[in-house]
Design an enzyme around this catalytic site. Structure first.
Site, PDB file in Angstrom:
ATOM      1  CD  GLN A   1      -2.750  -1.144   2.506  1.00  0.00           C
ATOM      2  OE1 GLN A   1      -2.754  -0.197   3.284  1.00  0.00           O
ATOM      3  NE2 GLN A   1      -3.375  -2.284   2.757  1.00  0.00           N
ATOM      4  CB  CYS A   2       3.608   2.467   1.954  1.00  0.00           C
ATOM      5  SG  CYS A   2       2.405   2.645   3.285  1.00  0.00           S
TER       6      CYS A   2
END
Length: 706
Positions: free
Chosen positions: A574-575
């Site tokens: 997600q990052c």
């Protein structure tokens, strides 16, 4: 009184000698601002003499110094001189270092100027053009980091060995002349100036008979000296002291002594001082005195000269003015920001077109790690107009990696990244125009058809993005996801805007410019020119000679349409997990690529440089203009691949752009709400997949037969 200013032997016994009031330099702030611009943009490292112009005024009240004034217009030797002022021609010597300023051979400089004045006197040129007697020198050093200006002013004056003997001491003409004579003198001088072009004349001859006067230029002396009328010498005098004439008289008396000393033993001098008191003009305080005129023999060589101005302490030395304290801090910052860029042009990149870079309006889509680093580098290049677009808020993990944010920005749920980034840029440098737009960008694979409200919001966001791209010159794609780059790629391709794309992996990155495939005038008649396909692959090298309109975009290497890449991601997915230095490297290269493109005469249509071109002559003063820069931090290596546009690209192909320009948001809504198949069907990717699968099956069948 100072010895140089009144050096005619006042302390020696015998008849009194005439003494003179030296000039006091008056260089206003506008002169220094103009010198700053000249130094940065024109003079650079050139220390040769530059012509400048000053002026002196003869209407100051008593007690003020005799000022030679230099204003912002001093660098234009044809500039208009203020009313009731006389011009003085000068030479500016601006040194590059303080050490050069201190070591400059001032004696030789004065002697050179004195010789020029003497030559004008001896040849008679100064009789026809008396302004040649009023020469001055200005030696300067401009410390443009501190805005300290060092200067030493010199008004060269030739010295007669025995000085000038006074026969009759100075008195005001108000005491010597009647009121009628004073008015007639004033009227005659005005008529003389009017005939000469309205400007006051620095030197003139005065012929008087009873109450009448007439003025003539110096060159008329041989014609009128034989008349029975009395002939006097006039000078437009800047001095305000009751007993002493000003400095401009000195060189005039040397000229008179050389040319007329054998014919005239004594001479009356009138120092005209033209004041306005309480709205009324007054010349009664003008001086009149008589001198014994020495004879100077021709061919004896240039007399000794003096003229260097004393400093504020009364010693022989330069002066310094500190403008940093009186300048507007914002203007000071703006000048200082541009200093490094202009220094680059002096020796390193003289052909650099800074104005083209500074005036470029940049739209940054994404205000995260890449966006912050791109913005800082843009400011370093002097870019003045930057807009951020982002819908995220600042979180606690951001400030250490994103240099436009601080810990306080994370509190209370976090500030908007776009707004905070714009605010921080203006705090860093008030001269930048920075705006932030807190909005999300609609994306393929992220449906917007849940409600009419959702559709309306998406339509507004699309409209806003279209307007932002139209208002800017360069669009930077700096977002976290692949699909968020699709819509701005389509819009920018339609509007023919330069797109710079930067994307990060863990220890790899790609920085690239999108091809400008439309709008090239010479391609307008070729319908195939904007549709590179297999024929281009056969006829062109993949690594050289590919013009900008045939270059691919970020999506041209894909064989699937962009979709929702955030679904089912783990925390690390997600990052954007990257090595901390990677975003700074990629962000800086993205800006440098933009600048290189802007410096190329073809701009975004420039032929792409590849790794093979590294040993060739670069196409711009800044070097290569690549299509892509792919970096591998683990190997500390960069390569410069070049790729052609894909005629089935889901973002920049002709079919997609035509459909977008024809149907607008209706087309975009289908892309947002449909699966991969819509774009793949439109561009022909579906058919390509089917053909590929059929070929694989056929190959496998052959194997089975064998």
């Amino acid at each position: 009184m100072a010895s140089e200013g009144h050096d005619a032997g006042g302390s020696a016994p015998g008849p009194p000698k005439l003494q003179f009031v030296p000039f006091a330099s008056a260089l206003d702030a506008g002169f220094w601002h103009q010198l700053t611009q000249k130094k940065l943009n024109e003079y650079r490292l050139d220390e040769s003499a530059k012509p400048i112009q000053g002026h002196y005024y003869n209407g100051d009240p008593p007690g003020l110094p005799s000022r030679l004034t230099l204003e912002f217009s001093a660098f234009d030797t044809k500039a208009h001189i203020p009313a009731r002022s006389c011009p003085a021609l000068g030479s500016l010597y601006n040194t590059n270092t303080l050490d050069s300023f201190k070591k400059f051979d001032k004696k030789a400089l004065l002697e050179q100027a004195a010789n020029e004045i003497w030559e004008a006197i001896e040849s008679g040129a100064a009789l026809d053009n008396p302004v040649l007697l009023n020469r001055f020198l200005l030696l300067t050093f401009a410390d443009l980091k501190k805005y300290h200006f060092y200067y030493w002013f010199c008004f060269p004056a030739l010295c007669l060995p025995e000085g000038i003997e006074l026969v009759k001491p100075p008195v005001s003409i108000g005491e010597k002349f009647s009121k009628t004579q004073v008015l007639e003198f004033q009227r005659s001088f005005d008529a003389f100036c009017q005939a000469a072009g309205s400007a006051p004349q620095p030197y003139f001859l005065i012929r008087s008979s009873g109450d009448s006067f007439s003025m003539s230029p110096l060159c008329k002396f041989p014609e009128i000296v034989t008349d029975e009328d009395k002939v006097s010498l006039g000078v437009y005098d800047p001095s305000t002291l009751a007993q002493y004439p000003g400095w401009p008289l000195r060189n005039l008396l040397v000229l008179v002594a050389l040319h007329w000393g054998s014919r005239v033993s004594s001479l009356e001098v009138v120092c005209l001082r033209d004041r306005t008191l309480q709205g009324d003009r007054d010349i009664k305080h003008s001086l009149s005195f008589e001198i014994k005129l020495p004879h100077v023999a021709p061919g004896q060589g240039c007399p000794k000269a003096v003229g260097w101005e004393k400093n504020q302490k009364g010693g022989m030395g330069p002066r310094m003015v500190n403008l940093s304290e009186c300048m507007d801090p914002k203007r000071l910052a703006e000048s200082s920001v541009d200093l490094n860029l202009k220094l680059m042009r002096w020796r390193l990149v003289p052909t650099l077109d800074l104005e083209k870079v500074i005036s470029t309006k940049c739209l940054l889509l994404g205000a995260g790690t890449l966006g912050c680093n791109v913005a800082r580098t843009l400011m370093g290049w002097g870019v003045r107009n930057i807009t951020f677009v982002d819908n995220a808020k600042i979180s606690y993990s951001n400030p250490v990696r994103q240099p436009l944010y601080e810990f306080e920005d994370c509190l209370g749920g976090g500030k908007s990244k776009a707004l905070a980034a714009a605010e921080k840029l203006q705090r860093i440098f008030p001269g930048v125009t920075a705006d932030g737009c807190n909005m999300s960008i609609p994306m393929p694979g992220h449906p917007v058809n849940f409600s009419e409200e959702t559709m309306n919001q998406a339509a507004k966001e699309v409209e806003k993005l279209e307007a932002l791209i139209a208002q800017h010159d360069v669009v930077f794609l700096l977002m976290d996801t692949r699909e968020s780059r699709w819509l701005p790629t389509v819009i920018a391709a339609s509007q023919k805007k330069l797109v710079i794309n930067a994307a990060l992996g863990f220890d790899t990155f790609v920085v690239m410019r999108h091809g400008l495939k439309k709008g090239r005038p010479e391609e307008a008649g070729d319908p195939a020119a904007n549709v590179p396909g297999s024929s281009d692959l056969l006829g062109s090298s993949l690594f050289s000679n590919i013009p900008g309109y045939k270059l691919g975009c970020y999506f041209c290497n894909d064989v699937v349409a962009p979709g929702d890449s955030t679904r089912d991601r783990t925390l690390d997915q997600q990052c954007t997990v990257s090595r901390p230095g990677l975003s700074m490297i990629a962000g800086a290269l993205a800006v440098e690529l933009m600048v290189s493109v802007l410096q190329h005469p073809e701009g975004g249509y420039a032929v792409a440089s590849s790794s093979d071109d590294r040993m060739n002559e670069p196409p711009t003063s800044l070097g290569l203009v690549p299509h892509q820069i792919r970096g591998f931090l683990s190997r500390f290596d960069n390569v410069l691949p070049v790729s052609l546009a894909f005629d089935k690209c889901t973002a920049c192909s002709v079919k997609v752009i035509d459909q977008y320009e024809k149907d607008g948001f209706q087309f975009l809504a289908k892309v947002f709400n449909s699966s991969h198949s819509f774009l793949e069907d439109l561009t022909g990717l579906t058919l390509l997949h089917q053909e590929t699968q059929a070929a694989e099956i056929w190959d496998m069948s052959d194997d089975e037969v064998i």
